[in-house]
Motif scaffolding. Structure first.
Motif, mmCIF file in Angstrom:
data_model
loop_
_atom_site.group_PDB
_atom_site.id
_atom_site.type_symbol
_atom_site.label_atom_id
_atom_site.label_comp_id
_atom_site.label_asym_id
_atom_site.label_seq_id
_atom_site.Cartn_x
_atom_site.Cartn_y
_atom_site.Cartn_z
ATOM 1 N N ASN A 32 89.409 45.752 40.779
ATOM 2 C CA ASN A 32 88.977 46.278 39.303
ATOM 3 C C ASN A 32 90.071 45.932 38.365
ATOM 4 N N ASP A 33 91.363 46.233 38.780
ATOM 5 C CA ASP A 33 92.237 45.969 37.708
ATOM 6 C C ASP A 33 92.602 44.379 37.447
ATOM 7 N N ALA A 34 92.503 43.742 38.628
ATOM 8 C CA ALA A 34 92.772 42.345 38.393
ATOM 9 C C ALA A 34 91.757 41.836 37.646
ATOM 10 N N GLN A 35 90.534 42.100 37.537
ATOM 11 C CA GLN A 35 89.206 41.657 36.992
ATOM 12 C C GLN A 35 89.493 41.866 35.436
ATOM 13 N N ALA A 36 90.021 43.249 35.174
ATOM 14 C CA ALA A 36 90.285 43.378 33.897
ATOM 15 C C ALA A 36 91.219 42.386 33.234
ATOM 16 N N ILE A 37 92.186 42.315 34.074
ATOM 17 C CA ILE A 37 93.386 41.546 33.449
ATOM 18 C C ILE A 37 92.841 39.856 33.268
ATOM 19 N N ILE A 38 92.151 39.456 34.317
ATOM 20 C CA ILE A 38 91.712 38.290 33.972
ATOM 21 C C ILE A 38 90.622 37.970 32.964
ATOM 22 N N GLU A 39 89.953 38.972 32.701
ATOM 23 C CA GLU A 39 88.880 38.714 31.445
ATOM 24 C C GLU A 39 89.685 39.289 30.106
ATOM 25 N N SER A 40 90.992 39.689 30.304
ATOM 26 C CA SER A 40 91.615 40.096 28.931
ATOM 27 C C SER A 40 91.903 38.789 28.197
ATOM 28 N N PRO A 41 91.640 38.861 26.901
ATOM 29 C CA PRO A 41 92.015 37.493 26.155
ATOM 30 C C PRO A 41 93.321 37.212 26.201
ATOM 31 N N LEU A 42 94.117 38.210 26.158
ATOM 32 C CA LEU A 42 95.748 38.028 26.149
ATOM 33 C C LEU A 42 95.917 37.117 27.495
ATOM 34 N N PHE A 43 95.571 37.536 28.517
ATOM 35 C CA PHE A 43 96.038 37.002 29.866
ATOM 36 C C PHE A 43 95.411 35.494 29.578
ATOM 37 N N LYS A 44 93.962 35.323 29.384
ATOM 38 C CA LYS A 44 93.586 34.034 29.257
ATOM 39 C C LYS A 44 94.199 33.296 28.255
ATOM 40 N N ASP A 45 94.441 33.736 27.308
ATOM 41 C CA ASP A 45 95.406 32.846 26.165
ATOM 42 C C ASP A 45 96.763 32.566 26.748
ATOM 43 N N SER A 46 97.447 33.338 27.325
ATOM 44 C CA SER A 46 98.501 33.147 27.905
ATOM 45 C C SER A 46 98.673 32.043 28.858
ATOM 46 N N ILE A 47 97.776 32.210 29.911
ATOM 47 C CA ILE A 47 97.884 31.156 30.729
ATOM 48 C C ILE A 47 97.494 29.637 30.212
ATOM 49 N N LYS A 48 96.499 29.807 29.366
ATOM 50 C CA LYS A 48 96.285 28.558 28.802
ATOM 51 C C LYS A 48 97.452 27.890 28.001
ATOM 52 N N LYS A 49 98.046 28.718 27.318
ATOM 53 C CA LYS A 49 99.332 28.163 26.424
ATOM 54 C C LYS A 49 100.435 27.817 27.462
ATOM 55 N N LEU A 50 100.586 28.435 28.461
ATOM 56 C CA LEU A 50 101.540 28.063 29.379
ATOM 57 C C LEU A 50 101.410 26.834 29.994
ATOM 58 N N LYS A 51 100.097 26.573 30.376
ATOM 59 C CA LYS A 51 99.770 25.199 31.179
ATOM 60 C C LYS A 51 99.836 24.331 30.042
ATOM 61 N N GLU A 52 99.571 24.388 28.723
ATOM 62 C CA GLU A 52 99.788 23.491 27.588
ATOM 63 C C GLU A 52 100.926 22.912 27.423
ATOM 64 N N LEU A 53 101.787 24.126 27.322
ATOM 65 C CA LEU A 53 103.319 23.923 27.076
ATOM 66 C C LEU A 53 103.950 23.159 28.085
ATOM 67 N N TYR A 54 103.530 23.390 29.518
ATOM 68 C CA TYR A 54 104.422 22.886 30.582
ATOM 69 C C TYR A 54 103.660 21.291 30.681
ATOM 70 N N THR A 55 102.583 21.002 30.321
ATOM 71 C CA THR A 55 101.959 19.637 30.299
ATOM 72 C C THR A 55 102.533 18.959 29.186
ATOM 73 N N ASP A 56 102.526 19.379 28.064
ATOM 74 C CA ASP A 56 103.015 18.593 27.033
ATOM 75 C C ASP A 56 104.372 18.294 27.070
ATOM 76 N N SER A 57 105.322 19.104 27.759
ATOM 77 C CA SER A 57 106.581 19.001 27.798
ATOM 78 C C SER A 57 106.996 17.953 28.933
ATOM 79 N N LEU A 58 105.978 18.142 29.903
ATOM 80 C CA LEU A 58 106.201 17.146 30.858
ATOM 81 C C LEU A 58 106.245 15.674 30.625
#
Length: 96
Positions: free
Chosen positions: A16-42
């Protein structure tokens, strides 16, 4: 049996805790931005920057592993919830 139920209840709680984190806009945005950052930098590395590319690739992979870990916690909790329901049904049948 009680120990098993306790373990399953903990897994459901973690799920339940993990589900709340996964659905959190902050978590989603953080994962997306980190992936974009590393991809762009790569893709912006130079020909001779092999070590930098390796580090960026590893960083991208770690972000994916963190995300996958939360997904696995949710899935484990779903299974634990099903097992708890089976325990409850079994206990009710034994009472009759």
């Amino acid at each position: 049996m009680q120990t098993e139920k306790s373990k399953l209840q903990k897994e459901v709680s973690k799920s339940n805790d993990a589900q709340a984190i996964i659905e959190s806009p902050l978590f989603k945005d953080s994962i997306k931005k980190l992936k974009e950052l590393y991809t762009d930098s790569l893709f912006k590395t130079g020909v001779n920057e092999e070590k930098t590319r390796e580090k960026l690739w590893l960083a991208y992979q770690v972000v994916g592993k963190v995300e996958q870990h939360f997904i696995e916690l949710v899935e484990t909790g779903k299974l634990a919830s099903k097992q708890l329901e089976d325990f409850r049904k079994s206990e009710q049948q034994q009472k009759f």
